[in-house]
Design an enzyme around this catalytic site. Structure first.
Site, PDB file in Angstrom:
ATOM      1  N   ASP A  25     -14.497   6.877  -6.494  1.00  0.00           N
ATOM      2  CA  ASP A  25     -13.185   6.461  -6.003  1.00  0.00           C
ATOM      3  C   ASP A  25     -13.304   5.036  -5.478  1.00  0.00           C
ATOM      4  O   ASP A  25     -14.042   4.774  -4.525  1.00  0.00           O
ATOM      5  CB  ASP A  25     -12.718   7.418  -4.900  1.00  0.00           C
ATOM      6  CG  ASP A  25     -11.258   7.256  -4.548  1.00  0.00           C
ATOM      7  OD1 ASP A  25     -10.571   6.435  -5.194  1.00  0.00           O
ATOM      8  OD2 ASP A  25     -10.791   7.950  -3.618  1.00  0.00           O
ATOM      9  N   ASP A  57      -8.196   3.983 -10.557  1.00  0.00           N
ATOM     10  CA  ASP A  57      -9.237   3.736  -9.564  1.00  0.00           C
ATOM     11  C   ASP A  57     -10.128   4.935  -9.248  1.00  0.00           C
ATOM     12  O   ASP A  57     -10.912   4.881  -8.305  1.00  0.00           O
ATOM     13  CB  ASP A  57      -8.626   3.208  -8.274  1.00  0.00           C
ATOM     14  CG  ASP A  57      -7.663   4.199  -7.628  1.00  0.00           C
ATOM     15  OD1 ASP A  57      -7.220   5.133  -8.321  1.00  0.00           O
ATOM     16  OD2 ASP A  57      -7.358   4.035  -6.439  1.00  0.00           O
ATOM     17  N   GLU A  58     -10.031   6.013 -10.008  1.00  0.00           N
ATOM     18  CA  GLU A  58     -10.925   7.140  -9.733  1.00  0.00           C
ATOM     19  C   GLU A  58     -11.174   7.954 -10.992  1.00  0.00           C
ATOM     20  O   GLU A  58     -10.355   7.981 -11.911  1.00  0.00           O
ATOM     21  CB  GLU A  58     -10.371   8.037  -8.621  1.00  0.00           C
ATOM     22  CG  GLU A  58      -9.043   8.679  -8.928  1.00  0.00           C
ATOM     23  CD  GLU A  58      -8.594   9.641  -7.829  1.00  0.00           C
ATOM     24  OE1 GLU A  58      -9.445  10.390  -7.301  1.00  0.00           O
ATOM     25  OE2 GLU A  58      -7.388   9.647  -7.523  1.00  0.00           O
TER      26      GLU A  58
END
Length: 358
Positions: free
Chosen positions: A13, A107-108
């Site tokens: 993350d 983003d993860e």
């Protein structure tokens, strides 16, 4: 094939991703409270730097609230093309360690490194090396959670934020869950947490004490899921080809709109945004949904599913306008409109002349 092998799952993350990219690219923003979004009266926060979070600024917060919480807050307009480019850089790093990558957003992502391509001895070593590579190549920090299933890996990634990692080994999974408030469980929202609490379920231990029958009676199909995670069990695999279920876009108007022409201009703009994504990714659905939020914050949606695929910009526009017009006349101002396409099918768009009647 892996029934008797403990899987090694990493949840990576990125730390305050959008805001961190902006601080990286503009040295004047470093160390300052930054919010990515539109700071106008009707704007919302898309992301907040850690400096801003200290003042209670959070994503999805109205801009006016954010600025009240932090008078020195700096708003930066989002640059999604840049975020996507950096995200691709990061995913290329992931691919050097495993082909089993399940992106959740820009983003993860989940990574199954049970058999990592670098031959590193532990998942913890793998996560640490990936995080170092991300920093060296992008200048950004990432946090990671490591465990034997996706649920625990996701929880673990929050334990050492920012720029850290945390491991929950198989022998500690159930114990970790027992001591955690259910409100912190990934996937348990505010309403569900309140329902659990009202039933006397405050922690994982409380949840584990409830029978499967009790959980099914109170939570229906979700009952077996709660029963399993209370025991640290999650058998979902990392799905590298996870199909996106929908694509949508919405906008908040600077002023309430009443005139059909003004409302429809916003709807068409959102339909075009959605079509650009569908066309670029060659993903086409058969259901279109229009979302309308009024000035009193009442929300309505209108959907239509056609026999074939929505395979042209013109068709998406026509369907979106038809759904919008079904809500007329407008007696209360409209502050937001959105358009989304769903029911995707994995095949090339059929070149059909689809009827719009019915």
């Amino acid at each position: 094939m892996r029934e008797h092998v403990a899987r090694k799952i990493i949840h990576v993350d990125m730390d305050a991703f959008y805001a961190s990219v902006e601080q990286r690219d503009d040295p004047e923003l470093r160390g300052k409270p930054v919010a990515v979004g539109h700071g106008a009266k009707r704007g919302v926060v898309a992301a907040a730097s850690y400096e801003a979070r200290k003042f209670g600024v959070r994503s999805a917060m109205p801009s006016t609230t954010a600025m009240r919480n932090c008078t020195d807050l700096i708003f930066v307009r989002p640059r999604f093309d840049v975020y996507k480019s950096v995200s691709n850089q990061i995913r290329n790093i992931f691919a050097e360690y495993t082909p089993l990558i399940e992106p959740l957003s820009l983003d993860e992502a989940y990574l199954d490194v049970t058999e990592n391509l670098r031959g590193l001895p532990t998942a913890s070593d793998t996560a640490a090396e990936i995080r170092r590579r991300i920093f060296d190549e992008t200048g950004l920090t990432a946090s990671a959670g490591i465990s034997y299933n996706k649920f625990l890996a996701k929880l673990a990634s929050d334990m050492r934020k920012p720029n850290g990692q945390f491991v929950i080994p198989p022998q500690k999974g159930a114990e970790f869950i027992e001591g955690l408030p259910v409100a912190k469980f990934h996937g348990v929202g505010k309403v569900t947490a309140e329902k659990l609490n009202a039933l006397g379920i405050l922690t994982g231990a409380d949840l584990k004490a409830k029978s499967l029958n009790f959980l099914e009676q109170n939570f229906g199909k979700s009952g077996p899921w709660y029963y399993a995670i209370a025991r640290g069990e999650d058998h979902r695999e990392v799905q590298p080809n996870r199909q996106r279920k929908s694509s949508g876009s919405e906008t908040t108007f600077h002023e309430d709109r009443f005139a059909p022409a003004d409302i429809e201009a916003g709807v068409l703009e959102m339909a075009d945004d959605v079509w650009e994504w569908c066309d670029k990714n060659q993903s086409f659905g058969s259901t279109v949904t229009v979302k309308i939020k009024y000035s009193d914050f009442r929300i309505i949606t209108r959907s239509r599913t056609i026999a074939g695929l929505i395979n042209s910009r013109e068709l998406l526009r026509e369907l979106s306008l038809g759904l919008t017009r079904s809500t007329y006349p407008v007696s209360t101002g409209i502050r937001l409109v959105g358009v989304s396409v769903s029911s995707f099918q994995q095949r090339e768009p059929a070149q059909l002349d689809l009827p719009l009647s019915g």
